[in-house]
Design an enzyme around this catalytic site. Sequence first.
Site, short mmCIF file in Angstrom:
data_model
loop_
_atom_site.label_atom_id
_atom_site.label_comp_id
_atom_site.label_asym_id
_atom_site.label_seq_id
_atom_site.Cartn_x
_atom_site.Cartn_y
_atom_site.Cartn_z
CG HIS A 1 -10.71 15.78 -3.06
ND1 HIS A 1 -11.71 15.11 -2.40
CD2 HIS A 1 -9.84 16.16 -2.09
CE1 HIS A 1 -11.46 15.12 -1.09
NE2 HIS A 1 -10.33 15.75 -0.88
NE ARG B 1 -9.89 13.36 7.19
CZ ARG B 1 -10.08 14.30 6.28
NH1 ARG B 1 -11.25 14.92 6.20
NH2 ARG B 1 -9.14 14.63 5.41
CG ASP B 2 -10.83 13.56 2.64
OD1 ASP B 2 -11.95 14.07 2.79
OD2 ASP B 2 -9.94 14.06 1.93
CG ASN C 1 -8.66 12.28 -1.07
OD1 ASN C 1 -9.56 12.42 -0.26
ND2 ASN C 1 -7.58 13.03 -1.08
CB CYS D 1 -15.02 18.24 1.06
SG CYS D 1 -14.84 19.37 2.45
CG HIS E 1 -5.58 15.90 0.28
ND1 HIS E 1 -5.72 15.12 1.40
CD2 HIS E 1 -6.85 16.21 -0.09
CE1 HIS E 1 -7.01 14.97 1.68
NE2 HIS E 1 -7.71 15.62 0.79
#
Length: 302
Positions: free
Chosen positions: A209, A15-16, A249, A240, A207
């Site tokens: 990055h 996803r990310d 990430n 993002c 979380h």
Amino acid sequence: MSLPSKVKIVEVSPRDGLQNEKEFIDTSIKIELVNRLSQAGFPNIEAVSFVSPKWVPQMADGAEVMAGITRYPDIIYSALTPNLRGLEAAVAAGVDEVVIFGAASEAFSQRNINCSIAESIARFEPVAEAAKAAGLRLRGSISCALGCPYQGETPIESVVDVARRYMALGCDEIDVADTIGVGTAVRVKQVMQAVSQVVDPTRISGHFHDTYGQALANILAAMETGISIFHTSVAGLGGCPYAKGATGNIATEDVLYMLRGLDIDTGIDLDAVVDIGQWISGHIGHKSSSRAGNALAARKVA
Ligand code: HMG
Ligand code: MG
């Protein structure tokens, strides 16, 4: 505080990681990625998001991805759900956990989900209620907890305030997210300690990055405050779409390598993850940004 003996890694690359890729990635590749990650032993995989395809076209095939993967009973498969429409799609797809995602910064909230922080919480209320009624786990992600591309440093009280509101909605887990990767170790400790006043630290995840190369140090700092859940992305995939310049990430391989050195158990097969990192990087056409992943892969070839 001593370091935890066990850490839960939530793998967010499907996803990310992939959401940031400009070229549409074939659904079959997404399915294979999730399947390989399942086999490598991740306890929780953020597999898809059910958001507006106008906003994030790459995630438009979430239902197909969920329908195509091989499900493992012990693995939590998660989906991002910004509204009731997303929640309904997530329930239909049979996910185990849904993620509501708001920001600790007003400006970012507007850019990412097109509403204010207060409006976002109001919008999440029926989503949270429906998720609980459907028996799903609920996670709340706090974007820009360490800084915002539009507003600069985020006040700690704003992060705590969103965390408190998420807990009131019934969240099982809260993500403290450094969306743009600007945080440094001391600030991370302060934020984690403050959030721990309103959320049990066993329910808080980090979380991070890795834009400024601080994510490993930030994870270590967070572990020193009692945090034992971290989000990572194989090959360091991601960024993002609403945070210009943000990298992915922290790479899963780098975190697993560090944790192995610290004798902290994750239950994940680092060797398999190295292969996955190289494989997916080849498919999307850019080199893995994982230092440990590339070094370990080179050793395999030699
Ligand atoms: P909007 O434009 O304000 O609202 O979007 P809308 O209700 O007018 O919807 C626009 C269109 O999308 C409509 O279609 C809706 O039907 C459709 P139209 O009528 O124009 O044809 N739509 C949907 N379609 C499918 N599934 C849905 C859905 N909802 C609406 N669930 C909205 C508001 C929240 C929907 C939008 O802003 C959005 O989807 N945002 C998502 C942004 C996103 O996914 N960002 C990336 C994830 S967050 C992130 O990466 C940070 C994180 O990793 C943590 C960190 O690092 O900080 C989590
Ligand atoms: Mg993120």
